[in-house]
Design an enzyme around this catalytic site. Structure first.
Site, PDB file in Angstrom:
ATOM      1  CD  GLU A 228      -1.859   2.228   1.483  1.00  0.00           C
ATOM      2  OE1 GLU A 228      -1.466   3.008   0.580  1.00  0.00           O
ATOM      3  OE2 GLU A 228      -2.013   2.565   2.652  1.00  0.00           O
ATOM      4  CB  CYS A 262      -1.512   6.812   1.376  1.00  0.00           C
ATOM      5  SG  CYS A 262      -2.636   5.926   2.435  1.00  0.00           S
TER       6      CYS A 262
HETATM    7  P1  NDP Z   1       9.204   5.031   4.076  1.00  0.00           P
HETATM    8  O1  NDP Z   1       8.540   4.318   2.973  1.00  0.00           O
HETATM    9  O2  NDP Z   1      10.689   5.136   4.021  1.00  0.00           O
HETATM   10  O3  NDP Z   1       8.824   4.306   5.467  1.00  0.00           O
HETATM   11  C1  NDP Z   1       7.713   3.474   5.654  1.00  0.00           C
HETATM   12  C2  NDP Z   1       8.142   2.206   6.384  1.00  0.00           C
HETATM   13  O4  NDP Z   1       9.007   1.446   5.542  1.00  0.00           O
HETATM   14  C3  NDP Z   1       8.960   2.477   7.643  1.00  0.00           C
HETATM   15  O5  NDP Z   1       8.695   1.476   8.588  1.00  0.00           O
HETATM   16  C4  NDP Z   1      10.381   2.367   7.147  1.00  0.00           C
HETATM   17  O6  NDP Z   1      11.302   2.093   8.162  1.00  0.00           O
HETATM   18  C5  NDP Z   1      10.252   1.210   6.197  1.00  0.00           C
HETATM   19  N1  NDP Z   1      11.284   1.123   5.170  1.00  0.00           N
HETATM   20  C6  NDP Z   1      11.814   2.128   4.432  1.00  0.00           C
HETATM   21  N2  NDP Z   1      12.701   1.638   3.542  1.00  0.00           N
HETATM   22  C7  NDP Z   1      12.727   0.298   3.713  1.00  0.00           C
HETATM   23  C8  NDP Z   1      13.453  -0.758   3.107  1.00  0.00           C
HETATM   24  N3  NDP Z   1      14.315  -0.545   2.126  1.00  0.00           N
HETATM   25  N4  NDP Z   1      13.237  -2.014   3.539  1.00  0.00           N
HETATM   26  C9  NDP Z   1      12.363  -2.246   4.527  1.00  0.00           C
HETATM   27  N5  NDP Z   1      11.655  -1.293   5.154  1.00  0.00           N
HETATM   28  C10 NDP Z   1      11.825  -0.031   4.747  1.00  0.00           C
HETATM   29  O7  NDP Z   1       8.552   6.434   4.218  1.00  0.00           O
HETATM   30  P2  NDP Z   1       9.139   7.794   4.846  1.00  0.00           P
HETATM   31  O8  NDP Z   1       8.819   7.826   6.271  1.00  0.00           O
HETATM   32  O9  NDP Z   1      10.567   8.015   4.522  1.00  0.00           O
HETATM   33  O10 NDP Z   1       8.283   8.849   4.048  1.00  0.00           O
HETATM   34  C11 NDP Z   1       8.685   9.202   2.732  1.00  0.00           C
HETATM   35  C12 NDP Z   1       7.520   9.311   1.798  1.00  0.00           C
HETATM   36  O11 NDP Z   1       6.862   8.056   1.696  1.00  0.00           O
HETATM   37  C13 NDP Z   1       6.429  10.259   2.237  1.00  0.00           C
HETATM   38  O12 NDP Z   1       6.732  11.571   1.944  1.00  0.00           O
HETATM   39  C14 NDP Z   1       5.249   9.715   1.447  1.00  0.00           C
HETATM   40  O13 NDP Z   1       5.351  10.191   0.134  1.00  0.00           O
HETATM   41  C15 NDP Z   1       5.474   8.225   1.470  1.00  0.00           C
HETATM   42  N6  NDP Z   1       4.712   7.568   2.549  1.00  0.00           N
HETATM   43  C16 NDP Z   1       3.511   7.009   2.245  1.00  0.00           C
HETATM   44  C17 NDP Z   1       2.760   6.451   3.248  1.00  0.00           C
HETATM   45  C18 NDP Z   1       1.433   5.837   2.959  1.00  0.00           C
HETATM   46  O14 NDP Z   1       0.553   5.880   3.818  1.00  0.00           O
HETATM   47  N7  NDP Z   1       1.268   5.192   1.816  1.00  0.00           N
HETATM   48  C19 NDP Z   1       3.177   6.458   4.640  1.00  0.00           C
HETATM   49  C20 NDP Z   1       4.481   7.045   4.848  1.00  0.00           C
HETATM   50  C21 NDP Z   1       5.194   7.570   3.828  1.00  0.00           C
HETATM   51  P3  NDP Z   1      12.236   3.275   8.775  1.00  0.00           P
HETATM   52  O15 NDP Z   1      11.321   4.276   9.360  1.00  0.00           O
HETATM   53  O16 NDP Z   1      13.056   2.545   9.783  1.00  0.00           O
HETATM   54  O17 NDP Z   1      13.034   3.796   7.630  1.00  0.00           O
END
Ligand code: NDP
Length: 451
Positions: A228, A262
């Site tokens: 998602e 999102c």
């Molecule tokens: P991320 O996608 O980086 O983080 C979401 C989750 O994924 C966190 O638990 C993060 O862990 C984890 N994660 C990130 N990279 C990896 C990886 N390579 N392997 C495994 N797990 C991973 O989002 P951000 O917080 O950096 O936000 C950046 C952008 O993402 C936002 O500006 C938005 O555009 C989008 N976003 C969308 C969301 C939605 O609801 N669909 C929610 C949040 C963000 P960790 O925090 O430890 O890096």
């Protein structure tokens, strides 16, 4: 590296969490594997009973959990408390429906008996974001666990307090050890965990980048994944719309949770003849937003969750202005407190049109007519949850089918609701959460054929 929780409003550190050592991760994986054997042997009804306690516990503790979310990621306490209530509603929905969803399904064939059984897969890794620190977790955990799987949560690094509170909640509600555990690990260590044979599937909510990386690892191991990811969804306003209601709902959709959702309405696409009136109305609603301390009752918008997210939304706005958009409101910022922004004259090719914007930035895009509005709506790599405003039911039915998205809400706030599937197409991801579709994502849909 330890994980830091920092209050985005005050910028004061809340707590630092040591990450799990490799030994601790191994213990948790072993525990999950062991717990699965017993948990999956229970009947659906027995597993449902645990969720009655969860629902009651959530309701009884909504203030405490709400304050924790507000402190760690900055949403208003009011929003945080209603998020906790939503988790309880999600429990009640599956308490009422899961047995029906997971019952064997008899199929008429020439066999003496043939049926479909829905059986759990095993430990499922849930990689979750910080924007809805409780709801994102529960909307996986409720159906996932009721179906007989066990959960391993890797929460976002800035909400470790929420991760541990959710784990403790399951313990306090009497769940057997290992049925739901939080892993405090850095994202760079997730690959090894996902490759572990005991982990059977993964669900991720987050960015496109994280989703692509996790799905690639899952694919390399032939493991099921549900993604998602983000959205840049359209809210289409046609000339015959109820403009007062559309403008109020559009502003709420875009600005709630300080724009960090999102499914927020990220592109307002408005027919030319009503654009001025709609824009004026949105501008007034934005002016009425009361920014401030998210713990205070009269605050309607808190800070964004991290300084880098504030930098990003500022960049996207400034770049769009350089590309020809007009800033009608906003532009000031104090650390994570970003003044809500309204951009007019946004067009394809501009940053605010092409990229996902995850913060308090509303954009107005003019459409010549109805076909142009639908074309603009679909001119995006994303397709998660759109909205359409028209008072003509025939038009609504026809156009809702033309919009490329996982959901289209007509004359209503686009939102997740346990009764209906939630998920996207294009780069917004694949698979569905919630509803009957959601509980069937992490099951073996087994055919049994008996001659
Ligand atoms: P991320 O996608 O980086 O983080 C979401 C989750 O994924 C966190 O638990 C993060 O862990 C984890 N994660 C990130 N990279 C990896 C990886 N390579 N392997 C495994 N797990 C991973 O989002 P951000 O917080 O950096 O936000 C950046 C952008 O993402 C936002 O500006 C938005 O555009 C989008 N976003 C969308 C969301 C939605 O609801 N669909 C929610 C949040 C963000 P960790 O925090 O430890 O890096």
């Amino acid at each position: 590296m330890p994980l830091h929780s920092i209050n985005p409003y005050t910028q004061k550190p809340i707590k630092t969490y040591r990450t799990d050592s490799p030994n601790a991760v191994e213990r948790k994986l072993k525990q999950a594997d062991k717990a699965f054997a017993d948990w999956s042997a229970l009947s659906v009804r027995e597993r449902i009973e645990y969720f009655r306690k969860v629902a009651a516990h959530l309701t009884d503790n909504k203030q405490r959990y709400g304050e924790l979310m507000t402190a760690e990621m900055g949403k208003t306490l009011k929003e945080a408390m209603s998020e906790v209530e939503k988790c309880a509603t999600g429990c009640n929905y599956y308490i009422d429906n899961a047995e029906t969803f997971l019952a064997d399904q008899s199929i008429k064939t020439e066999a003496r008996r043939s049926f479909i059984a829905y059986q759990p897969l095993g430990p499922v890794l849930a990689i979750m974001p910080w924007n809805f620190p409780f709801w994102q977790v529960f909307r996986f955990a409720i159906p996932g666990l009721i179906a007989g799987n066990v959960g391993l949560l890797k929460h976002a690094a800035n909400v470790s307090g929420c991760a541990l509170a959710i784990e403790e909640l399951f313990t306090n509600c009497g769940f057997p050890e290992g049925v739901f555990q939080s892993l405090l690990v850095e994202s760079k260590n997730v690959e090894g965990i996902l490759k572990d044979k005991r982990v059977k599937a993964v669900t991720l909510t987050g960015s496109e980048k994280a989703g692509a990386s996790v799905a690639a690892t899952a694919g390399s191991q032939i493991k099921k994944s549900v993604l998602e990811l983000g959205g840049s969804d359209a809210l289409v306003v046609l000339a015959d719309a109820d403009l007062a209601k559309a403008a109020e709902t559009a502003t709420r959709s875009r600005m709630q949770n300080a724009g960090q959702s999102c499914i927020a309405a990220k592109r307002f696409i408005v027919e030319k003849s009503v654009k001025k009136e709609f824009t004026d109305r949105v501008l007034q609603h934005i002016r009425d937003i009361r920014q401030g301390d998210p713990m205070q009752e009269n605050t309607t918008m808190g800070p964004v969750a991290r300084p880098d997210l504030a930098d990003e939304i500022e960049r996207q706005c400034a770049e769009s202005v350089r590309q020809g958009a007009r800033l009608l409101h906003g532009g000031e910022r104090d650390n994570c407190n970003v003044q809500p922004m309204l951009l007019d004259k946004v067009k394809p090719g501009m940053t605010a049109f092409d990229e996902e914007t995850f913060g308090p930035l509303a954009v107005i895009i003019e459409a010549r007519d109805e076909p142009d509005a639908i074309k603009l709506a679909n001119q995006s790599n994303y397709g998660l949850g759109s909205a359409l405003w028209t008072q003509d039911p025939e038009k609504a039915d026809r156009l809702a089918r033309q919009i490329q998205a996982g959901s289209v809400f007509v004359n209503s706030l686009m939102r997740s609701d346990p009764r209906v599937p939630f998920g996207g197409i294009k780069v917004s991801g694949f698979g569905r959460e919630l509803s009957e579709a959601g509980i069937k994502e992490f099951v073996n849909i087994k055919t049994v054929w008996m001659e």
